[in-house]
Design a protein around this motif. Structure first.
Motif, PDB file in Angstrom:
ATOM      1  N   TYR A  50       0.849  -1.188   0.000  1.00 42.34           N
ATOM      2  CA  TYR A  50       0.000   0.000   0.000  1.00 42.34           C
ATOM      3  C   TYR A  50       0.887   1.241   0.000  1.00 42.34           C
ATOM      4  O   TYR A  50       1.462   1.612   1.023  1.00 42.34           O
ATOM      5  CB  TYR A  50      -0.912   0.008   1.229  1.00 42.34           C
ATOM      6  CG  TYR A  50      -1.995   1.053   1.182  1.00 42.34           C
ATOM      7  CD1 TYR A  50      -3.248   0.751   0.649  1.00 42.34           C
ATOM      8  CD2 TYR A  50      -1.786   2.343   1.653  1.00 42.34           C
ATOM      9  CE1 TYR A  50      -4.246   1.700   0.597  1.00 42.34           C
ATOM     10  CE2 TYR A  50      -2.776   3.301   1.611  1.00 42.34           C
ATOM     11  CZ  TYR A  50      -4.013   2.972   1.077  1.00 42.34           C
ATOM     12  OH  TYR A  50      -5.010   3.920   1.021  1.00 42.34           O
ATOM     13  N   PHE A  66      -1.810  -4.689   3.862  1.00 44.67           N
ATOM     14  CA  PHE A  66      -2.397  -3.739   2.924  1.00 44.67           C
ATOM     15  C   PHE A  66      -3.688  -3.153   3.509  1.00 44.67           C
ATOM     16  O   PHE A  66      -3.933  -1.946   3.446  1.00 44.67           O
ATOM     17  CB  PHE A  66      -2.688  -4.446   1.600  1.00 44.67           C
ATOM     18  CG  PHE A  66      -3.073  -3.531   0.471  1.00 44.67           C
ATOM     19  CD1 PHE A  66      -2.137  -3.135  -0.459  1.00 44.67           C
ATOM     20  CD2 PHE A  66      -4.378  -3.064   0.329  1.00 44.67           C
ATOM     21  CE1 PHE A  66      -2.484  -2.295  -1.512  1.00 44.67           C
ATOM     22  CE2 PHE A  66      -4.737  -2.231  -0.707  1.00 44.67           C
ATOM     23  CZ  PHE A  66      -3.783  -1.848  -1.632  1.00 44.67           C
ATOM     24  N   GLU A  69      -2.869  -0.748   6.398  1.00 44.52           N
ATOM     25  CA  GLU A  69      -2.394   0.549   5.908  1.00 44.52           C
ATOM     26  C   GLU A  69      -3.546   1.386   5.368  1.00 44.52           C
ATOM     27  O   GLU A  69      -3.611   2.596   5.562  1.00 44.52           O
ATOM     28  CB  GLU A  69      -1.332   0.343   4.813  1.00 44.52           C
ATOM     29  CG  GLU A  69      -0.035  -0.264   5.301  1.00 44.52           C
ATOM     30  CD  GLU A  69       0.747   0.672   6.193  1.00 44.52           C
ATOM     31  OE1 GLU A  69       0.508   1.901   6.139  1.00 44.52           O
ATOM     32  OE2 GLU A  69       1.592   0.188   6.958  1.00 44.52           O
ATOM     33  N   SER A  70      -4.474   0.738   4.677  1.00 46.72           N
ATOM     34  CA  SER A  70      -5.649   1.449   4.170  1.00 46.72           C
ATOM     35  C   SER A  70      -6.487   1.982   5.322  1.00 46.72           C
ATOM     36  O   SER A  70      -6.954   3.131   5.293  1.00 46.72           O
ATOM     37  CB  SER A  70      -6.493   0.519   3.292  1.00 46.72           C
ATOM     38  OG  SER A  70      -7.693   1.156   2.902  1.00 46.72           O
ATOM     39  N   VAL A 327      -9.635  -0.817  -0.601  1.00 46.18           N
ATOM     40  CA  VAL A 327      -8.894  -2.067  -0.848  1.00 46.18           C
ATOM     41  C   VAL A 327      -9.295  -2.652  -2.205  1.00 46.18           C
ATOM     42  O   VAL A 327      -8.445  -3.094  -2.988  1.00 46.18           O
ATOM     43  CB  VAL A 327      -9.156  -3.085   0.283  1.00 46.18           C
ATOM     44  CG1 VAL A 327      -8.537  -4.441  -0.055  1.00 46.18           C
ATOM     45  CG2 VAL A 327      -8.590  -2.576   1.602  1.00 46.18           C
ATOM     46  N   GLN A 330      -7.951  -0.332  -5.051  1.00 43.43           N
ATOM     47  CA  GLN A 330      -6.498  -0.503  -5.174  1.00 43.43           C
ATOM     48  C   GLN A 330      -6.163  -1.847  -5.815  1.00 43.43           C
ATOM     49  O   GLN A 330      -5.217  -1.960  -6.601  1.00 43.43           O
ATOM     50  CB  GLN A 330      -5.842  -0.413  -3.785  1.00 43.43           C
ATOM     51  CG  GLN A 330      -5.939   0.945  -3.130  1.00 43.43           C
ATOM     52  CD  GLN A 330      -4.940   1.938  -3.687  1.00 43.43           C
ATOM     53  OE1 GLN A 330      -4.030   1.578  -4.410  1.00 43.43           O
ATOM     54  NE2 GLN A 330      -5.123   3.205  -3.353  1.00 43.43           N
TER      55      GLN A 330
END
Length: 456
Positions: A50, A66, A69-70, A327, A330
């Protein structure tokens, strides 16, 4: 090509589950994780980290890192703005300041004796109220209690009045709205600048178009279906009257909006107040007003808890959706689906305008199918800056129609909570409401795209 096909299949499955009323947060999260997992195994040359985050040391844990972090990024940024705005809106409802503002705005319209003109003007007024009352559902409920009986008494059918209220948040406008804040972030500007320089000029033309179409379509359908004249529902005997807030409480919901606009590059650039700070100041001002009016410190302190409960509610319903949609979006980008679409459009000779139209329609269709403008915009908004950059265009030219289309798609969705709620008041099915909102919504969408194409 392979990444695009995989992403398409996963997106179709995710859309199907959401349409079938599966929890959208879980569906989007699982779809995003699936995209990351497939990318990690079949496209190992592509990073699944991320942003600039560091690897955990094993790609399997990187997939879940990930999400972490999001979560950290969204909650600390746009998520905090959404939670603060939601908490402030709930506190305004708790102290009945929102009701006072609606009452103050509705009273002048009662002097006009042309019911369908009032209906059209009422749309413009309710759309402007949405700048201060950020919740589309909350605004609709207030209007059903206050404005709906007035329209019915004047001779507008219940279905027409309910349909207009269903379009009260046709465009999500203002620095207090979550989707507008996210759009401003992606466009690289402050929410106040995004609202005043981009949203508001475009919204003026759209509101005029929608108001005119509401006037003619309401008259047409009332003549065709037969107007259901009825007076306002009387209050049941024996029940106490609902207490009203003082008239000056009508100013409280708009106070944070005024702060954000005044202390910004638009007026006073030396001092800057962001949305969250303005909401906190507005909440404390309302608390002081409660102390002044009720003279009960304990009750006033207890009332502020509505602000924090509202923040929690927004995290549960909206911010969690924002994280899961991030998520998913991305994942679409990492697997290469977005790059494939852009390259295909460029190879076919289509320009930035066609790509903007495609992205806006994608958001609109998603909002119409799911009934959630927030879910639709949050799922695709993160893609706009990268797409605009590859075309060498301004991000706001793409993000603005996408953000406005989210609310527009919601207004023609028979499964949207707002449409279902107003259909009950209108004593008809959600599909009957959508039949009445479809033409004004279509006209508003066309006006928005044309104006955006000409000026942006």
């Amino acid at each position: 090509m392979t990444g695009f096909l995989i992403a398409t299949i996963i997106t179709v499955f995710a859309a199907w589950f959401i349409i079938k009323n599966y929890q959208p947060q879980t569906v989007l999260l699982l779809a995003g994780l699936a995209l990351l997992l497939i990318t990690a195994f079949f496209f190992p040359d592509r990073s699944i980290l991320y942003g600039p985050a560091k690897s955990t040391g094993w790609i399997g844990w990187d997939i879940f890192a990930f999400v972490k972090e999001s979560l950290a990024t969204q909650v600390a940024g746009i998520g905090l703005i959404i939670m603060a705005a939601g908490g402030f809106a709930d506190y305004m409802d708790h102290i009945k300041a929102s009701n006072a503002m609606v009452d103050a705005c509705i009273k002048p319209l009662q002097l006009i004796k042309a019911p369908y003109v009032i209906l059209a003007v009422g749309y413009i007024l309710s759309q402007l109220l949405h700048v201060a009352i950020s919740s589309a559902a909350g605004l609709a409920m207030l209007l059903l209690v206050t404005f709906f009986p007035v329209l019915v008494r004047l001779g507008v059918s219940k279905a027409a009045a309910a349909s207009m209220i269903g379009m009260s948040a046709f465009m999500d406008l203002g620095p207090a709205v979550g989707t507008a804040n996210l759009a401003a972030k992606h466009a690289g500007m402050e929410a106040a600048v995004y609202f005043a320089h981009y949203q508001l000029p475009l919204a003026m033309g759209v509101m005029a178009t929608v108001a005119v179409l509401i006037f003619f379509t309401a008259r047409y359908f009332d003549a065709k279906d037969g107007p259901a004249f009825a007076g306002a529902t009387p209050q049941p005997a024996g029940e106490p009257e609902v207490s009203r807030a003082p008239a000056f409480y009508a100013l409280l919901p708009v106070f944070p909006v005024v702060l954000v606009l005044v202390f910004s590059p638009l007026f006073i650039s030396a001092v800057k107040i962001d949305v969250v700070t303005a909401m906190i100041i507005g909440t404390l001002l309302a608390f002081c007003c409660e102390l002044l009016v009720k003279r009960d410190f304990k009750t006033a302190c207890k009332g502020v808890q509505a602000f924090f409960k509202g923040m929690g509610t927004m995290f549960t319903s909206i911010v969690s959706l924002l994280v899961c949609a991030d998520v998913f979006a991305q994942g679409l980008q990492i697997i290469g689906a977005v790059d494939f679409i852009i390259n295909t459009v460029q190879t076919a000779g289509f320009g930035f305008g066609i790509m903007t139209l495609v992205m806006a329609l994608l958001v609109c269709v998603t909002a119409a199918l799911t009934g959630s403008g927030v879910a639709a915009f949050f799922s695709f908004s993160g893609l706009a800056p990268g797409i605009a950059a590859k075309f060498g265009a301004s991000a706001v030219s793409m993000i603005l129609p996408m953000q406005l289309m989210a609310g527009m798609g919601r207004s023609i969705s028979p499964v949207a909570g707002v449409i279902i709620a107003v259909s009950r008041a209108g004593e008809c099915s959600p599909f009957m409401i959508v039949r009445r909102t479809f033409i004004p919504a279509l006209g508003g969408m066309a006006a928005m795209l044309v104006i955006n194409g000409v000026f942006n």
